[in-house]
Write an enzyme that holds these catalytic residues in place. Structure first.
Site, PDB file in Angstrom:
ATOM      1  CE  LYS A  65      27.210  87.314  49.470  1.00 41.07           C
ATOM      2  NZ  LYS A  65      28.455  86.568  49.794  1.00 41.07           N
ATOM      3  NE  ARG A  88      36.485  96.196  40.832  1.00 45.26           N
ATOM      4  CZ  ARG A  88      37.610  95.557  40.583  1.00 45.26           C
ATOM      5  NH1 ARG A  88      37.803  94.997  39.400  1.00 45.26           N
ATOM      6  NH2 ARG A  88      38.553  95.446  41.508  1.00 45.26           N
ATOM      7  N   GLY A 128      41.191 100.816  40.311  1.00 45.07           N
ATOM      8  CA  GLY A 128      41.968 102.034  40.157  1.00 45.07           C
ATOM      9  C   GLY A 128      41.799 102.923  41.357  1.00 45.07           C
ATOM     10  CG  HIS A 129      43.072 103.517  44.517  1.00 47.99           C
ATOM     11  ND1 HIS A 129      41.957 103.590  45.313  1.00 47.99           N
ATOM     12  CD2 HIS A 129      43.595 102.277  44.723  1.00 47.99           C
ATOM     13  CE1 HIS A 129      41.808 102.455  45.977  1.00 47.99           C
ATOM     14  NE2 HIS A 129      42.787 101.636  45.630  1.00 47.99           N
ATOM     15  CB  ILE A 131      47.549 107.905  41.868  1.00 47.33           C
ATOM     16  CG1 ILE A 131      48.894 108.335  41.289  1.00 47.33           C
ATOM     17  CG2 ILE A 131      47.415 106.388  41.902  1.00 47.33           C
ATOM     18  CD1 ILE A 131      50.076 107.910  42.143  1.00 47.33           C
ATOM     19  CG  ASN A 132      45.596 104.053  39.240  1.00 51.52           C
ATOM     20  OD1 ASN A 132      45.076 103.631  40.279  1.00 51.52           O
ATOM     21  ND2 ASN A 132      46.846 103.796  38.918  1.00 51.52           N
ATOM     22  CG  ASP A 158      39.232 109.004  45.317  1.00 47.95           C
ATOM     23  OD1 ASP A 158      39.117 108.413  44.238  1.00 47.95           O
ATOM     24  OD2 ASP A 158      39.678 108.468  46.344  1.00 47.95           O
TER      25      ASP A 158
END
Length: 378
Positions: A65, A88, A128-129, A131-132, A158
Site C-alpha cells: 500500500k 479474486r 468458493g472452495h 467442494i463447490n 484445488d
C-alpha cells in the site's frame, strides 16, 4: 550421471504472491524442481517448519500500500519469468500489479492467475472452495456412497484442477514465449480444470457406460472388483483388478467362485457380489491378505494410514516420503535422470529474505534502513 544438481528448472525466476490453496503448491512444485521462487508476503513472521508449501522459497515482506513497497515489488517482478497469484479477479489490478502494469516493464512475463471460478463469468467474484467447484461441474455427484456425495478432501479441484493446470498453463506459455518473445496471461480456473480431468468418464457417459447413480459404476466402488474391503482386524485393503487376466488372479488367490471370471462385468451381479466378497475378505487380517497377494498382478494392496505409509518397503526404497526437520512430506516429483531435483530445504521464515533480495536489486543499506523506518519493509 546428472548434468546439474539444480534441477530441470534451474535458472527460472518465479514470483509468487502470498495466498492460500493451489497457488502456493504450484510455487512449491516449481521450487522443488529448481526454480528460484520468491514469495511476496504481507509481513514478516517466525519460521514454521510445517509450512511445506513454502519449502525451497525465498520470502520478501513488503507493504504494497506504500508507493515504495509497490516500487520494490515491481523491481522484483521486472526480473521474473513467471508470476503466479491466486486472488479474486481485479485484486492485482487494484494493487498496481495487474497484467497490463507488469507487462509495461516486463513484456515477456508469464502472468499466471489461479482462481476457482475464472477471470470472467457471472460467478467470478464469488467465494468458493473445492467442494463447490466439484459440485457445479458434476464431478462431486459421482463421488461418495450411494446415499450421498462425499468430497475427496481438496485434491480434485484445488490441486488436480487448480495447481496442475496452473503449472501446465505457465510452462506452456513459457514454451510459446521462445517463439514469440512475448508474455501472456494464463487464466487457470478450478471450475475448468476439474472437469478436464474427467475425460474418461465423459467418454463413458457418452457411450452409455456410466450411470449417474453413485456406487453403481466401474470406478466408483460399484464394481465388486474395484473397492475397498474391511479385513479381520478392522483394517482395509484396496482391490482393483479391472482387466480380466488380473481379475482371474484375484479369483484364484482369494478363493472366489471361478464362474465369476466369465461374468466379471455383468453389473446385475455386482450388488450381491459386493456382499459376498466383503465376507470373504473379513476372514483374514490385512497383513495376511497383503502377504498372499504380494508380488502378484491381482491389484490388491493395503490401505495404509498416514503414519504407516512412510515405512512401506516400496515407498521407503524410493524415498517417496521424507522427513525434514521432523515433518513428513512428499519428495519432489516427477524424477529426472540428468537434472535431478535439488535437496529439500526447510521453509524459511516469512520475510527472511527481504533485505538480501532488495540488495541484489541494488538497494543500499541506507535505503533499506529508510524503507524499514517508513514501514515499507514489514
Amino acid at each position: 550421471m546428472s548434468d546439474t544438481g539444480g534441477g530441470p528448472l534451474e535458472g527460472l525466476q518465479v514470483v509468487e504472491m502470498e495466498g492460500l490453496g493451489p497457488c502456493p503448491l504450484a510455487g512449491q512444485l516449481l521450487a522443488d524442481l529448481g526454480a528460484a521462487v520468491t514469495v511476496i508476503t504481507r509481513r514478516s513472521g517466525p519460521q514454521d517448519k510445517t509450512d511445506i508449501n513454502n519449502r525451497g522459497k525465498r520470502s520478501v515482506a513488503l507493504n504494497l500500500k506504500h508507493s515504495e513497497g509497490l516500487k520494490a515489488a515491481q523491481a522484483i517482478v521486472a526480473r521474473a519469468d513467471i508470476l503466479i497469484e491466486g486472488f479474486r479477479p481485479g485484486v492485482m489490478e487494484r494493487m498496481g500489479l495487474g497484467p497490463s502494469d507488469c507487462h509495461a516493464f516486463n513484456p515477456g512475463l508469464i502472468f499466471g492467475r489461479m482462481t476457482g471460478w475464472g477471470q470472467d463469468g457471472p460467478m467470478a467474484q464469488m467465494a468458493g472452495h473445492d467442494i463447490n467447484y466439484l459440485g457445479l461441474t458434476g464431478v462431486l455427484n459421482a463421488i461418495g456412497t450411494a446415499e450421498r456425495p462425499i468430497p475427496p478432501m481438496n485434491i480434485a479441484a484445488d490441486y488436480g484442477g487448480g495447481t496442475m493446470f496452473l503449472l501446465l498453463g505457465v510452462l506452456s506459455a513459457l514454451w510459446e514465449r521462445q517463439r514469440s518473445g512475448r508474455g501472456q496471461v494464463v487464466d487457470a480456473a478450478m471450475v475448468d480444470g476439474a472437469p478436464a480431468l474427467m475425460a474418461l468418464i465423459h467418454a463413458m457417459i457418452a457411450r452409455g457406460q456410466w450411470s449417474e447413480q453413485r456406487e453403481a459404476n466401474w470406478l466408483d466402488g460399484g464394481a465388486p472388483f474395484y473397492r475397498t474391503y474391511e479385513c479381520a482386524d478392522g483394517k482395509h485393503i484396496a482391490v482393483g483388478p479391472l482387466e480380466p487376466q488380473f481379475f482371474a488372479l484375484l479369483v484364484e488367490k482369494a478363493g472366489l467362485p471361478d464362474a465369476h471370471r466369465a461374468s466379471q462385468n455383468d453389473a446385475t451381479t455386482w450388488a450381491a457380489r459386493r456382499t459376498d466378497y466383503a465376507e470373504v475378505f473379513r476372514q483374514k487380517t490385512r497383513a495376511e491378505w497383503e502377504a498372499l497377494f504380494d508380488g502378484s498382478d491381482a491389484c490388491v494392496t493395503p490401505v495404509l494410514s498416514w503414519s504407516e505409509a512412510p515405512d512401506h518397503p516400496h515407498l521407503k526404497s524410493r524415498g517417496t516420503l521424507q522427513e525434514i526437520a521432523g515433518v513428513t512430506q512428499a519428495a519432489p516429483a516427477p524424477r529426472f535422470d540428468r537434472t535431478p531435483a535439488p535437496a529439500l530445504r526447510q521453509p524459511e521464515a516469512p520475510g527472511s529474505a527481504t533485505e538480501d533480495v532488495l540488495r541484489q536489486l541494488g538497494y543500499s543499506d541506507e535505503a533499506l534502513a529508510d524503507l524499514r523506518a517508513t514501514g515499507v519493509l514489514t
